[in-house]
Scaffold this active site. Structure first.
Site, PDB file in Angstrom:
ATOM      1  CE1 TYR A  20      -3.880  -2.262   0.879  1.00  0.00           C
ATOM      2  CE2 TYR A  20      -2.153  -3.402   2.196  1.00  0.00           C
ATOM      3  CZ  TYR A  20      -3.567  -3.423   1.561  1.00  0.00           C
ATOM      4  OH  TYR A  20      -4.118  -4.475   1.758  1.00  0.00           O
ATOM      5  CG  ASP A 134       5.343  -7.495  10.092  1.00  0.00           C
ATOM      6  OD1 ASP A 134       5.605  -8.845   9.954  1.00  0.00           O
ATOM      7  OD2 ASP A 134       5.106  -6.679   9.218  1.00  0.00           O
TER       8      ASP A 134
END
Length: 477
Positions: A20, A134
């Site tokens: 994105y 993450d």
């Protein structure tokens, strides 16, 4: 190539891109023209994705509230009709994945250096009630200062979450670094510990433990909890192996806890090399010398010993030859003085025991004059800039120079130069000259000294790639 336009900034190059967003390098138009990284999120790509919008909002909210030396700092954010822009500090060293790709296996001492900085950031996040979710080499950025030393910074908080008592159930993160319990769908903040173990493994051996040719193969290994294998011919230290195996436990209940991770003896987070810890070493040395001069030998010994625990890692990561030689000379001198005091105190104790048993025996070890009354290498200064440094040697214009507390020292009685040459030659891999290792460091501390055990420099010099041998393996149970 056309760049986006953000008022007050000039874009220079593209650094990378994701699903994105795209990250660019830019600099400010006004003032000192400082360099920044600008993350551009395309609104058209996220408007139909609720998860992407949530991740973006989470990242902005968290980055605004987090300020730590090992977390990427967000300067500001803005938007226009097409993009949302997150303006962050620029890390000129790329990310850890590129570093591993460039050098192959990373020497253990440097892995420890990076691991301590990552752990420091995780400890801060833990105190703030935040889990990253993450962690991977791509999200660990490296900044290299003028002293050529790398500083690791945690970035990309798009998946980060504030901790709650409830377990999370949606799958997030990168499969190669994802904890096994995430696939089952119920997990908590302990997934960051697993990811840290995978990153540590990849640094040490050049590949992640579940490296696979396809995503299907990878998922099968994770789901079956295939035993993680360590090359049998690896030369990592016992402390390193212990921490690695405790991080890479498939069952989160058997995995090392955050508390035990932060206090692990091998990690030794308390004494990690940093500007703050260097200042602590300087303060302790000053106290030790003052106590030594006043005859308070037991207290002086405690201060010398504790200061060395802070000073050893600083020496281990110093890449500048001159600064390293100065630090090494002083470290060696303080260690020798501490050993002298230990011998003297032990002799005193033995003499007292002999007196109580009516056996008169002269002490075999006499304590010499305190450091402040001897070598010029005991003079400690303050730091300057971003480097660890000591004050320079006293002037030789007079026959005598002043040490700590104005005590006079003879310029003939200086720190032995062979210690400086020996240690610097060993650390800089000067193979033309055979040198001896610095004497007594492991013996003095009573355990291996990770930053000085091996000849691995924490700087940007070329490292030879070592081919990975996966034929002979041992397993982590």
């Amino acid at each position: 190539m056309s760049f986006p336009k953000v008022e007050g900034y000039i874009f220079t190059e593209k650094l990378g891109s994701g699903s994105y967003s795209t990250v660019y390098k830019a600099y400010t138009k006004i003032g000192a023209r400082s360099t920044v990284a600008i993350k551009c999120i395309d609104k058209s790509r996220i408007k139909h994705s609720g998860a992407a919008v949530d991740n973006l909002v989470s990242e902005i909210r968290l980055m605004k509230s987090l300020s730590h030396p090992h977390i990427v700092h967000m300067k500001e954010f803005t938007w226009d009709s097409k993009n949302i822009y997150i303006i962050m500090e620029y890390c000129c060293g790329g990310d850890l994945s590129k570093y591993i790709l460039r050098y192959g296996r990373v020497p253990e001492k440097q892995v420890l250096y990076f691991l301590q900085q990552l752990a420091s950031a995780l400890k801060f996040l833990r105190e703030k009630g935040v889990a990253h979710m993450d962690l991977k080499p791509h999200n660990l950025l490296l900044h290299k200062g003028p002293d050529r030393k790398y500083v690791l910074k945690v970035g990309d908080f798009g998946f980060a979450q504030h901790l709650t008592s409830e377990q999370m159930r949606c799958i997030r993160g990168s499969p190669l670094y994802m904890a096994p319990e995430m696939i089952a769908g119920a997990y908590d903040a302990r997934v960051d510990l697993w990811s840290t173990g995978v990153i540590m493994y990849e640094c040490l051996f050049g590949r992640a433990p579940y490296s696979s040719s396809t995503i299907q193969e990878l998922m099968e290994k994770v789901q079956k909890q295939a035993p993680i294998q360590i090359p049998a011919n690896s030369s990592i230290s016992p402390g390193c192996l212990d921490l690695l195996t405790r991080l890479l436990q498939h069952d989160p209940n058997k995995r090392i806890s955050y508390e035990d991770f932060f206090s692990h003896e091998y990690l030794d987070l308390e004494h990690m090399p940093s500007k703050e810890n260097y200042d602590k070493a300087v303060s302790l040395i000053k106290q030790a010398i003052e106590l030594d001069c006043n005859g308070c030998l037991e207290a002086a010994l405690r201060c010398y010993s504790e200061s060395l625990r802070y000073l050893v890692p600083v020496v281990g990561v110093e890449s500048d030859v001159m600064r390293r030689s100065a630090l090494t000379a002083k470290l060696t001198r303080y260690m020798e003085r501490a050993e002298e005091i230990k011998r003297h105190l032990k002799a005193q104790q033995q003499a007292q025991v002999s007196d109580r048993t009516n056996v008169t025996e002269e002490p075999q070890n006499e304590v010499r004059a305190p450091l402040a009354k001897r070598g010029s290498c005991c003079v400690v200064g303050t730091t300057s800039g971003n480097s660890y440094d000591f004050s320079g040697p006293p002037s030789n214009s007079d026959n005598n120079t002043s040490g700590h507390n104005g005590a006079h020292v003879s310029k003939e009685d200086t720190c032995p130069q062979e210690y400086i040459a020996n240690y610097v030659n060993e650390q800089m891999q000067d193979k033309k000259v055979k040198v001896d290792k610095p004497r007594g460091l492991a013996r003095f501390f009573g355990k291996p000294v990770p930053y000085l055990d091996k000849d691995n420099s924490v700087d940007d010099k070329k490292s030879e790639k070592i081919e990975d041998n996966t034929n002979d393996m041992c397993k982590i149970s």
